[in-house]
Scaffold this motif. Structure first.
Motif, mmCIF file in Angstrom:
data_model
loop_
_atom_site.group_PDB
_atom_site.id
_atom_site.type_symbol
_atom_site.label_atom_id
_atom_site.label_comp_id
_atom_site.label_asym_id
_atom_site.label_seq_id
_atom_site.Cartn_x
_atom_site.Cartn_y
_atom_site.Cartn_z
ATOM 1 N N SER A 43 -21.687 -53.077 0.679
ATOM 2 C CA SER A 43 -21.122 -52.151 1.656
ATOM 3 C C SER A 43 -20.829 -50.807 0.983
ATOM 4 O O SER A 43 -21.018 -50.630 -0.209
ATOM 5 C CB SER A 43 -19.852 -52.743 2.247
ATOM 6 N N GLU A 44 -20.309 -49.881 1.793
ATOM 7 C CA GLU A 44 -19.986 -48.559 1.268
ATOM 8 C C GLU A 44 -18.558 -48.484 0.725
ATOM 9 O O GLU A 44 -18.139 -47.469 0.213
ATOM 10 C CB GLU A 44 -20.169 -47.525 2.380
ATOM 11 N N SER B 8 -18.139 -49.966 7.280
ATOM 12 C CA SER B 8 -18.627 -49.458 6.001
ATOM 13 C C SER B 8 -20.038 -49.942 5.693
ATOM 14 O O SER B 8 -20.496 -49.824 4.589
ATOM 15 C CB SER B 8 -17.666 -49.888 4.885
ATOM 16 N N SER B 9 -20.711 -50.520 6.689
ATOM 17 C CA SER B 9 -22.086 -50.942 6.489
ATOM 18 C C SER B 9 -22.865 -50.646 7.744
ATOM 19 O O SER B 9 -22.384 -50.845 8.846
ATOM 20 C CB SER B 9 -22.142 -52.436 6.171
#
Length: 794
Positions: free
Chosen positions: A88-89, A53-54
């Protein structure tokens, strides 16, 4: 041979290095999600599976998006999912709250089978951490492989902060032994590099089994929010990152800080101003000549320091009968101020040691190299030699601060030339009106500082040149070294464990104590004597480590090991015959001769453990008896302070054995506080005890590359933590003193003995006091005696 820079460059040329691309986001959104996990046991743990997620993640290890409720094992920690940190996402992060009522805490994330990071090149483990609280949080990060090897780092997470933290796991930087306990950052980044503590730098990255976040004793609950645990590829870096570190004063040449000296005239001006202030203010009030409580109760005066329990609390009593508590700084000497320059000599005479010498290498002061040997000098380590911007020539007035180290404990060089920036700075600071006059001034200023700052004594490892000044109480010290037999401990930290039943050990103990007595001269200013330090007795956290000395020694022959012969004798005395031993131990030895030749202890039933305990007690009792008796012969008026047991090297058998012979039990305890549960056992032994070492060092504002063993955010935070520790010691009814380690910072480029380069001093390498720490010491020490008395009567 030291790893050279061209080797690093070659490694980089072969590898395709990528640059980490994201800076930390400081979003502090910590709203709670609905899932909560809390435990004080250790349930089975499975890996958290998630997509990356990053965009800087090579492999996403944990991102908390698909949280298995059994994924994190918590011990004395509560955990719950909260909103992501914004770095992060993902949507979620994980909040950990550490329970201050318990002394130890851990959160463990464990792979289902293993994590294989071996084919990812040169990597670091990164994680985003938020601290939402008003005080810093010191944590440990531990990575463990399938063989049980661990890679342990630490960092202080500043109050009200969010940042990315990383631990280097693979790269040429880890292959390089620079001689520093921690190197400077090798690439520029706003991310925070976690500091190396202990374990194995080279893990089996094909078989990683767990990641742990730990915290030790703390005075209040701490909370951190963790997100986006990932593997990143290391960016490219300047291979000259270890060059030009130190300026001519031994300070960080690349970093500005408040106490930094700018010039020779600056260091002199600072000295003059401080001396004027010390002379004007004088010693702290309400102290006897010996540092005791002047306005407090008076007990019997014996002319020497002793101990007595008064109103339910142990005290030291000074020679005049006043109550006394030893608040002190330790290691006031030149011996540990030298750093390796990367130079050595081909002339072997510089490495000669007299076999009758009683002083270990790391306790020796300046040892000049002869003119003849200087002609054989050569660069033994380019890495070390290039760290210094300016070292004096041999014909320079400051060349008298060069010395030679004949052996080291760890590092790239087994021996070599050293330089003491601290001693050179004393000469710059105080000048020289006659040979070594600056050392006389140093001693005078140091004592004035201690008395003005409110310290009641000096700590262990005070240079013997202070002993006969009769101005401040001190502790004498010595080591028992020599060619005596040793026992098999199965591993040790500093040196092999001695065989106290070997007559040569007794002879060496008597030789050492005679030298100490000659230095002390029956001086009433001497509180007591420490002999040896931090011995590896065995760690109670693991049964095999706890009983490592008897278990391993049982494998030796009686004819070759005096201690083993004693252990065999204990068994013969207890068991009527070999059949009785076999029945108890569930073994099948043919005869006592088999035991005498050495046996491997494999099965640990209750009977075996009881006998191992008896052996360990007998071993420790003999050690303490030998040392006590040797001291009693030559220093009957002074207290025996023991061996300064560590948290990793103490056990009930050793404590019980030493209790018979020492006057004050001594412990080195590197924790944030003396937690009540950790020290509750002191009530069982009811013996006065002293803390021989503790400290805190700052992450960010000194230019040094390592904070030490316990980390603070900055000098203000360090002072706060110092006060908490001291109050926990002052309030404990069995503790009669606490000694900060150490008086001055380690060398920036690592002390010669083992590379420690810690910000743990009250003064810098240029002898400049840290004002924040000094002010906090004055505050603590000015209320020392009233606080302790109040705690004893509450």
């Amino acid at each position: 041979m030291s790893f050279q820079f061209n080797q690093i460059a070659g490694a980089l040329a072969v590898l395709g290095w990528l640059t980490a691309c994201s800076d930390p986001n400081t979003d502090n959104n910590n709203s709670q999600a609905s899932e909560t996990a809390q435990s004080t046991s250790k349930p089975p743990v499975s890996v958290i599976n998630a997509e990356p997620s990053s965009n800087d993640a090579l492999v996403q290890v944990v991102d908390f998006e698909n949280l298995d409720k059994q994924a994190i094992a918590l011990t004395n920690v509560s955990g719950q999912r909260v909103s992501a940190l914004g770095v992060s996402e993902g949507k979620y992060a994980y909040q950990l709250t550490f329970d201050a009522s318990e002394p130890e805490h851990e959160a463990v994330i464990k792979a289902k089978t293993k994590w294989d990071w071996s084919k990812l090149g040169n990597i670091n483990l990164a994680l985003d951490i938020n601290n939402p609280k008003e005080v810093s949080a010191f944590i440990y990060l531990v990575v463990i492989d399938h063989s049980g090897k661990s890679h342990r780092r630490g960092i202080s997470i500043p109050a009200n902060s969010t940042a990315t933290y990383y631990a280097l796991l693979k790269g040429p930087q880890l292959d390089l032994d620079s001689g520093l306990r921690e190197d400077p950052k090798s690439w520029p980044s706003d991310d925070k590099k976690m500091f190396w503590l202990n374990g194995n730098k080279q893990l089996d990255l094909a078989n990683v089994k767990a990641i742990k976040i730990e915290m030790g004793s703390t005075s209040e609950d701490k909370t951190i929010v963790v997100d986006n645990i990932r593997i990143r590829q290391n960016p490219s870096f300047n291979t000259a990152y270890l060059e030009g570190l130190a300026d001519k004063f031994g300070q960080n040449a690349k970093f500005e800080f408040a106490e930094k000296v700018k010039s020779d005239s600056h260091i002199k001006a600072l000295a003059e101003a401080e001396i004027a202030q010390l002379n004007k203010e004088g010693p702290m009030a309400d102290r006897t000549e010996y540092g005791g409580w002047k306005s407090g109760p008076r007990l019997e005066a014996t002319g020497y320091f002793r101990t007595e329990k008064y109103k339910g609390k142990w005290w030291i009593v000074d020679p005049e009968g006043a109550l006394f508590f030893s608040s002190a700084l330790a290691n006031i000497r030149i011996a540990n101020t030298t750093t390796l320059t990367g130079i050595d000599f081909k002339d072997d005479s510089v490495r000669y040691r007299d076999p009758e010498d009683v002083t270990p290498e790391d306790s020796l002061g300046i040892r000049p190299v002869s003119k003849a040997a200087q002609k054989t000098r050569y660069i033994a380590s380019e890495v070390r030699h290039k760290m210094f911007n300016e070292l004096p020539d041999y014909d320079d007035p400051l060349a008298n601060h060069y010395s030679y180290r004949r052996s080291t404990h760890k590092g790239p060089l087994p021996h070599g030339e050293t330089f003491s920036f601290y001693q050179a700075n004393l000469e710059r600071r105080y000048g020289e009106t006659y040979p070594d006059s600056y050392l006389d001034t140093w001693r005078d200023v140091t004592i004035k500082r201690f008395k003005n700052w409110g310290f009641t004594s000096t700590g262990n490892w005070t240079d013997a040149s202070y002993y006969q000044m009769n101005r401040i109480p001190y502790f004498a010290n010595g080591w028992i070294i020599g060619d005596y037999k040793t026992v098999e401990s199965g591993g040790y930290v500093w040196s092999p464990m001695p065989d106290p039943f070997d007559p040569e050990f007794k002879r060496r103990a008597e030789l050492t104590t005679q030298v100490i007595a000659e230095e002390v001269k029956n001086n009433p200013w001497c509180i007591g004597v420490f002999v040896d330090n931090e011995k590896s007795w065995g760690n109670v956290n693991n049964v095999k480590s706890h009983y490592s000395i008897p278990m391993n020694t049982m494998g030796l022959k009686d004819s070759e090991s005096p201690t083993k012969a004693v252990f065999t004798g204990l068994l013969k005395d207890k068991y009527a015959d070999i059949k009785a031993l076999n029945k108890a131990w569930e073994t099948a030895y043919d005869s006592w001769q088999v035991v005498e030749q050495g046996v491997e202890i494999k099965h640990l039933n209750d009977a075996v453990l009881a006998d191992m305990s008896s052996m360990l007690y007998t071993y420790a009792e003999q050690y303490f008896k030998i040392v006590h008796d040797a001291l009693e012969k030559v220093l009957p008026n002074h207290m025996y302070m023991g061996v300064r047991l560590t948290m990793w090297g103490k056990n009930p058998e050793v404590i019980q054995a030493s209790k018979k012979y020492v006057d004050i039990m001594s412990y080195n305890s590197y924790r944030e506080i003396l937690h009540e549960k950790d020290w509750a056992y002191l009530a069982k032994y009811d013996k006065p005890s002293i803390i021989g070492e503790f400290h805190m060092g700052a992450n960010s504002d000194t230019g040094l590359y390592h904070p030490g063993l316990i980390h603070a955010e900055d000098q203000k935070d360090r002072a706060r933590m110092y006060q908490l520790y001291m109050h926990s010691a002052i309030d404990n009814p069995y503790i009669v003193g606490a000694h900060w380690f150490q008086y001055l910072d380690s060398p920036l480029t690592g002390r010669a003995y083992d590379g420690e380069n810690y910000n743990t001093g009250f003064v810098t390498i240029a002898d400049i006091p840290y004002k924040t720490m000094v002010n906090k010491a004055k505050e603590i020490n000015s209320n020392l005696y009233p606080r302790r008395m109040k705690a004893s009567t509450d």
